[in-house]
Design a protein around this motif. Structure first.
Motif, PDB file in Angstrom:
ATOM      1  N   LYS A   1      13.134   4.443  11.077  1.00 41.08           N
ATOM      2  CA  LYS A   1      13.137   4.620   9.624  1.00 41.08           C
ATOM      3  C   LYS A   1      12.627   3.358   8.936  1.00 41.08           C
ATOM      4  CE  LYS A   1      16.698   8.166   9.118  1.00 41.08           C
ATOM      5  NZ  LYS A   1      18.075   8.473   8.642  1.00 41.08           N
ATOM      6  N   LYS A   2      12.954   2.186   9.512  1.00 40.53           N
ATOM      7  CA  LYS A   2      12.455   0.928   8.942  1.00 40.53           C
ATOM      8  C   LYS A   2      10.941   0.825   9.121  1.00 40.53           C
ATOM      9  CE  LYS A   2      15.621  -1.743  10.994  1.00 40.53           C
ATOM     10  NZ  LYS A   2      16.367  -2.975  11.358  1.00 40.53           N
TER      11      LYS A   2
ATOM     12  N   ASN B   1       5.132   3.415   4.439  1.00 37.76           N
ATOM     13  CA  ASN B   1       5.143   4.138   3.168  1.00 37.76           C
ATOM     14  C   ASN B   1       5.242   3.236   1.935  1.00 37.76           C
ATOM     15  OD1 ASN B   1       5.044   6.571   4.592  1.00 37.76           O
ATOM     16  ND2 ASN B   1       7.278   6.726   4.673  1.00 37.76           N
ATOM     17  N   GLU B   2       5.848   2.047   2.097  1.00 34.37           N
ATOM     18  CA  GLU B   2       6.100   1.215   0.923  1.00 34.37           C
ATOM     19  C   GLU B   2       5.473  -0.176   1.003  1.00 34.37           C
ATOM     20  OE1 GLU B   2      10.278   1.152  -0.021  1.00 34.37           O
ATOM     21  OE2 GLU B   2      10.561   3.254   0.538  1.00 34.37           O
ATOM     22  N   ILE B   3       5.650  -0.855   2.130  1.00 35.44           N
ATOM     23  CA  ILE B   3       5.229  -2.259   2.208  1.00 35.44           C
ATOM     24  C   ILE B   3       3.717  -2.403   2.359  1.00 35.44           C
ATOM     25  CG2 ILE B   3       5.461  -4.398   3.511  1.00 35.44           C
ATOM     26  CD1 ILE B   3       8.301  -3.532   4.253  1.00 35.44           C
ATOM     27  N   LEU B   4       3.138  -1.746   3.371  1.00 38.00           N
ATOM     28  CA  LEU B   4       1.706  -1.924   3.626  1.00 38.00           C
ATOM     29  C   LEU B   4       0.820  -1.388   2.508  1.00 38.00           C
ATOM     30  CD1 LEU B   4       1.463  -1.246   7.468  1.00 38.00           C
ATOM     31  CD2 LEU B   4       1.596  -3.426   6.266  1.00 38.00           C
ATOM     32  N   PRO B   5       1.128  -0.239   1.891  1.00 41.51           N
ATOM     33  CA  PRO B   5       0.281   0.205   0.774  1.00 41.51           C
ATOM     34  C   PRO B   5       0.260  -0.781  -0.385  1.00 41.51           C
ATOM     35  CG  PRO B   5       1.599   2.032   1.589  1.00 41.51           C
ATOM     36  CD  PRO B   5       2.119   0.786   2.259  1.00 41.51           C
ATOM     37  N   GLU B   6       1.356  -1.529  -0.568  1.00 39.24           N
ATOM     38  CA  GLU B   6       1.426  -2.493  -1.667  1.00 39.24           C
ATOM     39  C   GLU B   6       0.822  -3.841  -1.279  1.00 39.24           C
ATOM     40  OE1 GLU B   6       4.806  -4.880  -4.284  1.00 39.24           O
ATOM     41  OE2 GLU B   6       5.340  -2.998  -3.292  1.00 39.24           O
ATOM     42  N   LYS B   7       1.136  -4.317  -0.071  1.00 37.83           N
ATOM     43  CA  LYS B   7       0.702  -5.653   0.343  1.00 37.83           C
ATOM     44  C   LYS B   7      -0.687  -5.659   0.982  1.00 37.83           C
ATOM     45  CE  LYS B   7       4.552  -7.784  -0.760  1.00 37.83           C
ATOM     46  NZ  LYS B   7       4.609  -8.850  -1.779  1.00 37.83           N
ATOM     47  N   GLY B   8      -1.133  -4.487   1.471  1.00 35.09           N
ATOM     48  CA  GLY B   8      -2.413  -4.433   2.177  1.00 35.09           C
ATOM     49  C   GLY B   8      -2.189  -4.162   3.655  1.00 35.09           C
ATOM     50  N   TRP B   9      -3.007  -3.300   4.203  1.00 38.95           N
ATOM     51  CA  TRP B   9      -2.793  -2.838   5.583  1.00 38.95           C
ATOM     52  C   TRP B   9      -3.053  -3.922   6.623  1.00 38.95           C
ATOM     53  CZ3 TRP B   9      -0.486   1.671   6.764  1.00 38.95           C
ATOM     54  CH2 TRP B   9      -0.331   2.590   5.712  1.00 38.95           C
TER      55      TRP B   9
END
Length: 254
Positions: A222-223, A229-237
């Protein structure tokens, strides 16, 4: 007709039916005892159209092991249990069932073991892990596209012979990934060190996922979902090269 007469009539009918049944059974037994062998047929149930057990190979082994499998042998002289036991010695045979048909043929139906992971070693032979945790050899004919397991801990896995007896937690994780629609496609390989710590390598994405021990699977995956879903779309893949989910309630990105 009185009650006594009805009882006598029912008794006679029962006696006649019993005699007919016994006569039919005797006829069938006599027919079976005189029926002769007329060939052998092997039916292998494929796994995703992959056949690790070849039908002709099984037939050749049985003909070599059981000389009685020839034209003219009485079917009653052929021991089906021995045939099943012989076939089940094949490393990829999970279960074999042998029976006679009405045409004098021996039919052998085979269920194969299902590989769910492949243990890769650079300096020695590879091996598969079955869905039951059995360690299987590789096949010179077929390969199966499954999760790859590598690293120093891979040697320990192959030596165990059966993960359900020695590494059930690891088998649970392999099964979890294999059965999951997304993770089964996304996780390409699993690297294990000698202490049992795990790193996951993805089909898509450059981040190595430090998973830790194969415990708390639902929570850790889940992490990883939060990462996608949340971290990579915002920070960059391509922002992070390593993600650590082994600590409780933490996602550490580097």
């Amino acid at each position: 007709m009185g009650i006594k007469g009805l009882r006598i009539k029912k008794s006679i009918i029962f006696t006649v039916l019993t005699a007919v049944l016994l006569g039919f059974i005797a006829f069938v037994e006599k027919t079976e005892s005189t029926k002769t062998f007329n060939g052998i047929e092997v039916i292998v149930k494929g796994i995703s159209d992959v056949y690790f057990v070849e039908e002709q190979e099984v037939i050749a082994r049985l003909n070599n092991e059981f000389p009685e499998l020839r034209q003219g042998t009485f079917m009653s002289d052929i021991h089906l249990a021995k045939i099943e036991k012989k076939v089940e010695k094949h490393p990829f045979v999970k279960r074999a069932e042998a029976f006679r048909d009405l045409k004098g043929k021996i039919l052998v139906k085979i269920d194969q073991h299902k590989p769910i992971a492949r243990v890769a070693r650079p300096m020695a032979a590879d091996g598969y892990v079955s869905s039951e945790g059995k360690i299987l050899p590789t096949s010179p004919v077929y390969t199966s596209r499954v999760l790859i397991i590598e690293g120093p801990g891979a040697e320990v896995i192959l030596e165990s012979k059966d993960l359900s007896e020695s590494h059930q937690d690891l088998l649970d994780m392999i099964t979890y990934i294999s059965n999951h629609k997304f993770w089964g496609a996304q996780i390409a390989s699993m690297e294990i060190d000698r202490k049992g710590n795990i790193w996951l390598h993805q089909q898509v994405g450059r981040q190595i996922i430090e998973f830790g021990k194969p415990v708390e699977l639902e929570e850790k995956f889940k992490k990883v979902e939060i990462l996608y879903n949340e971290i990579l779309p915002e920070k960059g893949w391509n922002t992070y090269s390593k993600v650590n989910v082994k600590y409780k309630d933490q996602i550490i990105c580097e």
